[in-house]
Write an enzyme that holds these catalytic residues in place. Sequence first.
Site, PDB file in Angstrom:
ATOM      1  N   ASP A   1       0.843  -1.190   0.000  1.00 54.52           N
ATOM      2  CA  ASP A   1       0.000   0.000   0.000  1.00 54.52           C
ATOM      3  C   ASP A   1       0.886   1.251   0.000  1.00 54.52           C
ATOM      4  O   ASP A   1       1.835   1.346   0.790  1.00 54.52           O
ATOM      5  CB  ASP A   1      -0.870  -0.059   1.272  1.00 54.52           C
ATOM      6  CG  ASP A   1      -1.941   1.003   1.307  1.00 54.52           C
ATOM      7  OD1 ASP A   1      -2.447   1.365   0.224  1.00 54.52           O
ATOM      8  OD2 ASP A   1      -2.287   1.447   2.420  1.00 54.52           O
ATOM      9  N   HIS A   2       0.608   2.181  -0.871  1.00 53.80           N
ATOM     10  CA  HIS A   2       1.359   3.442  -0.954  1.00 53.80           C
ATOM     11  C   HIS A   2       2.866   3.240  -1.078  1.00 53.80           C
ATOM     12  O   HIS A   2       3.646   3.851  -0.334  1.00 53.80           O
ATOM     13  CB  HIS A   2       1.061   4.352   0.245  1.00 53.80           C
ATOM     14  CG  HIS A   2      -0.347   4.870   0.253  1.00 53.80           C
ATOM     15  ND1 HIS A   2      -0.785   5.849  -0.614  1.00 53.80           N
ATOM     16  CD2 HIS A   2      -1.429   4.506   0.977  1.00 53.80           C
ATOM     17  CE1 HIS A   2      -2.073   6.082  -0.394  1.00 53.80           C
ATOM     18  NE2 HIS A   2      -2.493   5.263   0.549  1.00 53.80           N
TER      19      HIS A   2
ATOM     20  N   HIS B   1      -7.609  10.021   4.224  1.00 60.43           N
ATOM     21  CA  HIS B   1      -7.039   9.093   5.202  1.00 60.43           C
ATOM     22  C   HIS B   1      -7.306   9.571   6.630  1.00 60.43           C
ATOM     23  O   HIS B   1      -7.510  10.755   6.857  1.00 60.43           O
ATOM     24  CB  HIS B   1      -5.529   8.964   4.995  1.00 60.43           C
ATOM     25  CG  HIS B   1      -5.166   8.244   3.738  1.00 60.43           C
ATOM     26  ND1 HIS B   1      -4.592   8.852   2.662  1.00 60.43           N
ATOM     27  CD2 HIS B   1      -5.326   6.955   3.377  1.00 60.43           C
ATOM     28  CE1 HIS B   1      -4.400   7.965   1.696  1.00 60.43           C
ATOM     29  NE2 HIS B   1      -4.838   6.796   2.109  1.00 60.43           N
TER      30      HIS B   1
ATOM     31  N   LYS C   1     -12.454  12.767   8.749  1.00 61.67           N
ATOM     32  CA  LYS C   1     -12.702  12.964   7.316  1.00 61.67           C
ATOM     33  C   LYS C   1     -13.720  14.076   7.059  1.00 61.67           C
ATOM     34  O   LYS C   1     -14.051  14.369   5.915  1.00 61.67           O
ATOM     35  CB  LYS C   1     -13.203  11.661   6.684  1.00 61.67           C
ATOM     36  CG  LYS C   1     -12.230  10.484   6.886  1.00 61.67           C
ATOM     37  CD  LYS C   1     -12.763   9.229   6.240  1.00 61.67           C
ATOM     38  CE  LYS C   1     -12.045   7.972   6.691  1.00 61.67           C
ATOM     39  NZ  LYS C   1     -10.632   7.900   6.356  1.00 61.67           N
TER      40      LYS C   1
ATOM     41  N   GLY D   1      -8.702   5.785   1.889  1.00 63.98           N
ATOM     42  CA  GLY D   1      -9.277   6.613   2.957  1.00 63.98           C
ATOM     43  C   GLY D   1     -10.738   6.336   3.198  1.00 63.98           C
ATOM     44  O   GLY D   1     -11.546   7.246   3.369  1.00 63.98           O
TER      45      GLY D   1
ATOM     46  N   ASN E   1     -10.130   0.644   0.537  1.00 68.21           N
ATOM     47  CA  ASN E   1      -9.048   0.516   1.528  1.00 68.21           C
ATOM     48  C   ASN E   1      -9.464   0.962   2.921  1.00 68.21           C
ATOM     49  O   ASN E   1      -9.989   2.065   3.093  1.00 68.21           O
ATOM     50  CB  ASN E   1      -7.865   1.390   1.097  1.00 68.21           C
ATOM     51  CG  ASN E   1      -7.039   0.761   0.014  1.00 68.21           C
ATOM     52  OD1 ASN E   1      -7.457  -0.211  -0.608  1.00 68.21           O
ATOM     53  ND2 ASN E   1      -5.868   1.303  -0.218  1.00 68.21           N
TER      54      ASN E   1
HETATM   55  O1  G3H Z   1      -3.092   4.893   3.541  1.00 68.74           O
HETATM   56  C1  G3H Z   1      -2.391   4.909   4.549  1.00 68.74           C
HETATM   57  C2  G3H Z   1      -2.461   3.788   5.504  1.00 68.74           C
HETATM   58  O2  G3H Z   1      -3.388   4.028   6.502  1.00 68.74           O
HETATM   59  C3  G3H Z   1      -1.119   3.419   6.012  1.00 68.74           C
HETATM   60  O3  G3H Z   1      -0.619   4.243   6.990  1.00 68.74           O
HETATM   61  O4  G3H Z   1       1.672   4.889   6.208  1.00 68.74           O
HETATM   62  O5  G3H Z   1       1.018   5.107   8.591  1.00 68.74           O
HETATM   63  O6  G3H Z   1       1.397   2.858   7.560  1.00 68.74           O
HETATM   64  P1  G3H Z   1       0.955   4.266   7.343  1.00 68.74           P
HETATM   65  P1  13P Z   2      -8.314   4.911   6.228  1.00 71.77           P
HETATM   66  O1  13P Z   2      -7.383   5.836   6.958  1.00 71.77           O
HETATM   67  O2  13P Z   2      -9.606   5.594   5.938  1.00 71.77           O
HETATM   68  O3  13P Z   2      -8.506   3.617   6.914  1.00 71.77           O
HETATM   69  O4  13P Z   2      -7.663   4.617   4.794  1.00 71.77           O
HETATM   70  C1  13P Z   2      -6.771   3.567   4.629  1.00 71.77           C
HETATM   71  C2  13P Z   2      -6.094   3.599   3.297  1.00 71.77           C
HETATM   72  O5  13P Z   2      -6.450   4.290   2.375  1.00 71.77           O
HETATM   73  C3  13P Z   2      -4.947   2.704   3.135  1.00 71.77           C
HETATM   74  O6  13P Z   2      -4.345   2.878   1.904  1.00 71.77           O
HETATM   75 ZN    ZN Z   3      -4.418   4.958   1.206  1.00 66.23          ZN
END
Ligand code: G3H
Ligand code: 13P
Ligand code: ZN
Length: 387
Positions: free
Chosen positions: A98-99, A194, A198, A229, A271
């Site tokens: 993710d990301h 995120h 929100k 998000g 997500n």
């Molecule tokens: O989209 C973001 C996720 O909630 C991951 O968060 O970068 O703090 O692990 P993180």
């Molecule tokens: P949330 O912060 O809304 O749970 O989003 C998670 C997300 O987008 C992870 O990539």
């Molecule tokens: Zn995300």
Amino acid sequence: MSLVPLRPLMEASMKYGYGQGGFNVNAVAQAKAVIEVHEMFRSPAILQGADLANGFMGGRTDFMNATLEDKKIGAKNIGNAVKKYGVDSEIPIVLHLDHGRDFDSCVAAIEGGYTSVMIDGSSLPFKENIELTREVVKYAHARGVSVEGELGVLAGVEDHVFSANSTYTNPLDAVEFFQKTGVDALAISYGTMHGASKGKNVKLRKEIAVAIRECLNHLGIFGALVSHGSSTVPQYIVDEINGLGGCLSDTYGISIEELQGAIGAGINKINVDTDIRLAVTRNMKELFAKYPEKRTSASIGGIYELLETKKTAFDPRVFLPPIMDTVMYGNIPDEDVAAIVDCVERGAKEVVGTLIVKFGSYGKAPLIETVTLDEMAERYKEIDKNL
Ligand code: G3H
Ligand code: 13P
Ligand code: ZN
């Protein structure tokens, strides 16, 4: 069924018209719980480790400063956990980065056993985002690994990007992005954000998803749409955390109705991370309230201290550093640690189970085509021949 790439899950989401959750994990116990609850509902599963989650799972408690080396170790630890609990599973499981911050992070994830990666070039100018994403697609598809990109900037804090205002995705750019990069999926900005704040009564600009989906259909281009998000931030969990001494305010999620509307508008992957964080935090607070003797436990007393001093936090990574061996490898040395692991597992199952039902992915596991990474690599050769 072993680990599969993202693509067949996205094909099924489009074909059968349901939403597929993508759930973030930051500890071995979360991976186990997320797999088990998907099995219980016969749902396909996407477990995702964020770039920084790989750092944390690599032993970096100050995960914001994680190096590529830390992420390599963490990616292997998550990969090993998902293989361990998923190897004999009846459901298809995707392990998705993710990301992903850069090319090297994506390579580290793939080497660790990830079957799908996101390269988040959304902070780059459009052309540079295309170039970077294309490079990742070439590398990943050659190994049968699917790729998600991102276009448009979500409001709030992304992994490494801060933006005060949302810049919604331009549907025309999205179509060009699919055409030029060959990504399997694209994260769009259409009103989500995120984190746990929100904004009140968020209405999603679902027409952005509809416009992209219509154009892709006309052009005969495959493309899954991803809603980041998307946590619902259940008010009952927030109230319980605050009732247990937490200090959370201004908490608003995306309503289930809005998310269901988004699925109808063409969103395929949704997500969720924050909801899991909240439920796990609530469970740990509840444990120490119920069993005061555990507050001075040699193994988990440190977790209580952190919960007491960081009352506005709700990210379990803030509280779990005293038991990193458990976080990274799943070792459970005593019954106090077992009690924390139980908090983590129950928290993940509570919110993920709810969303599997609400998004409609329950019962869909048997509908997923079983494709190995080698078979997918062959398919990508044909799919990508005009790239
Ligand atoms: O989209 C973001 C996720 O909630 C991951 O968060 O970068 O703090 O692990 P993180
Ligand atoms: P949330 O912060 O809304 O749970 O989003 C998670 C997300 O987008 C992870 O990539
Ligand atoms: Zn995300």
